[in-house]
Design an enzyme around this catalytic site. Structure first.
Site, PDB file in Angstrom:
ATOM      1  N   TYR A 123       0.812  -1.213   0.000  1.00  0.00           N
ATOM      2  CA  TYR A 123       0.000   0.000   0.000  1.00  0.00           C
ATOM      3  C   TYR A 123       0.852   1.272   0.000  1.00  0.00           C
ATOM      4  CZ  TYR A 123      -4.606  -2.045   0.402  1.00  0.00           C
ATOM      5  OH  TYR A 123      -5.774  -2.698   0.140  1.00  0.00           O
ATOM      6  N   LYS A 172       3.202 -15.001   4.580  1.00  0.00           N
ATOM      7  CA  LYS A 172       3.484 -15.891   3.442  1.00  0.00           C
ATOM      8  C   LYS A 172       5.003 -16.102   3.405  1.00  0.00           C
ATOM      9  CE  LYS A 172       2.216 -18.078  -0.355  1.00  0.00           C
ATOM     10  NZ  LYS A 172       1.269 -19.213  -0.407  1.00  0.00           N
ATOM     11  N   ASP A 205      -2.782 -18.491   2.655  1.00  0.00           N
ATOM     12  CA  ASP A 205      -3.736 -19.309   1.884  1.00  0.00           C
ATOM     13  C   ASP A 205      -4.478 -20.291   2.790  1.00  0.00           C
ATOM     14  OD1 ASP A 205      -1.124 -20.168   2.076  1.00  0.00           O
ATOM     15  OD2 ASP A 205      -1.076 -21.211   0.159  1.00  0.00           O
ATOM     16  N   ASP A 229      -6.277  -6.427   4.506  1.00  0.00           N
ATOM     17  CA  ASP A 229      -7.377  -5.835   3.750  1.00  0.00           C
ATOM     18  C   ASP A 229      -8.333  -6.931   3.280  1.00  0.00           C
ATOM     19  OD1 ASP A 229      -8.779  -3.829   2.385  1.00  0.00           O
ATOM     20  OD2 ASP A 229      -7.716  -4.264   0.523  1.00  0.00           O
TER      21      ASP A 229
END
Ligand code: NAD
Length: 336
Positions: A123, A172, A205, A229
């Site tokens: 962002y 991740k 995930d 988000d």
């Protein structure tokens, strides 16, 4: 008397924020609102989506309630929402999701809070085309140790202050070994300082699947900007949708409260928007101002109104809906 800024926003923003103000007033809290415009209405008036006087007003009052603001996709001005978070270093985005009795949803007892890092990573807007022919584009997602430390500490302190038992870091780090890896490393270090709270982590995930299959296992979730988000929209879907999801953007010098949802151009100007999310953002604002009794009363009235499902907007009762204004009036009636 408190002083606060109101940014009505655009799309459904002005109509839902008007209802929120009426509800707060009916709860008996005296707030002198300074109303300023940002986004599309400010471009029309001032040729600037985020004029200096808006920033100055927030600097002065240190607290703001904000309606959603449209961000053009692709070209056009950069997100005003992101600019505000950057300007005031609103590093912690706190988004609670709690089941409301009577609201049709997949699970009855969801009660989780997403703490999203709000200023770094994808962002930050560090992106560009690599050549004049625009044959490729790249973005740089910077994750800093300082940024990670402060958001993770915020999450653990939040957990402690609110009697919550577990903090799950989402990452991740198996693929993004440096950026997500750094975040995970810091989470383990900070987690070790809070032995009274269970420290857990999940890969994004798997997390998405686990939240859909068994959200009750989660309590406080802390993660980087983009994952946060996406997961917070998912979380709102578990408890009745975007119409019920509030959020707080917290920094050291200012706090800005808003709904998780956007400006909903598809239903703007039709008296169809659910005002509950921004009213609940108002509840978070009142708690920030230490007006807990009024906050509790409003929250209870929203839950009662939404739970009864008789005077609610189309997203909650498609068969027999009422309008935005009428739902607000019902919430005020239920407060008495
Ligand atoms: P959105 O959240 O505006 O709408 C998604 C869907 O949810 C739409 O079908 C909409 O009608 C519905 N919805 C949203 N809020 C609702 C409410 N209160 N009551 C009933 N239904 C509601 O998302 P979008 O369409 O992807 O985004 C529209 C614009 O909003 C974009 O320009 C986006 O950048 C902006 N946006 C702003 C913010 C913010 O101001 N913080 C947040 C998200 C999106």
């Amino acid at each position: 008397m408190h002083h606060a800024v109101l940014i009505p926003g655009d799309g459904i923003g002005p109509s839902i924020s008007e209802v929120a103000l009426r509800v707060i007033e009916a709860a008996g809290v005296k707030i002198e609102w300074e109303t300023v415009e940002a986004g599309l209405p400010a471009i029309d008036k001032y040729k600037d989506p985020l004029p200096e006087h808006v920033l100055e007003a927030i600097r002065r009052t240190r607290v703001a309630l904000k309606g959603p603001i449209t961000t053009p996709v692709g070209s056009g001005f950069r997100s005003v929402n992101v600019a505000l978070r950057k300007e005031f270093d609103l590093y912690a985005n706190v988004r609670p999701s709690r089941s409301i009795k009577g609201v049709k949803s997949r699970y009855a007892d969801v009660d989780l809070v997403i703490v999203r890092e709000n200023t770094e990573e994808f962002y930050a807007g560090i992106e560009h085309y690599i050549d004049p022919a625009r044959s490729a584009a790249e973005t740089i997602g910077v994750v800093t140790r300082t940024g990670s430390e402060r958001i993770l500490r915020y999450a653990y302190e939040y957990a402690r202050a609110h009697g919550r038992k577990k903090v799950t870091t989402v990452h991740k780090a198996n693929i993004l070994k440096y950026t997500s890896g750094l975040f995970l490393e810091v989470s383990r270090k900070i987690g070790a300082e809070y032995p009274d709270i269970i420290t857990d982590d999940k890969i994004i995930d798997n997390m998405a699947m686990q939240m859909v299959m068994n959200p009750l296992q989660f309590d406080v979730i802390v993660t980087t900007n983009l994952f946060g988000d996406i997961l917070s929209d998912l979380a709102s879907g578990l408890v009745g949708g975007l119409g019920l999801a509030p959020g707080a953007n917290i920094g050291y010098t200012a706090a800005l409260f808003e709904a998780v949802h956007g400006s909903a151009p598809d239903i703007a100007g039709k008296n169809l928007a659910n005002p509950a999310a921004i009213i609940l953002a108002g509840v978070m604002l009142l708690r920030h101002l230490k007006e807990s009794a009024a906050a509790d009363r409003i929250e209870k009235a929203v839950e009662e109104t939404v739970g009864e499902g008789k005077a609610v907007t189309r997203d909650l009762n498609p068969g027999h809906p009422v309008g935005t204004t009428e739902m607000g009036e019902e919430i005020i009636r239920n407060m008495r």
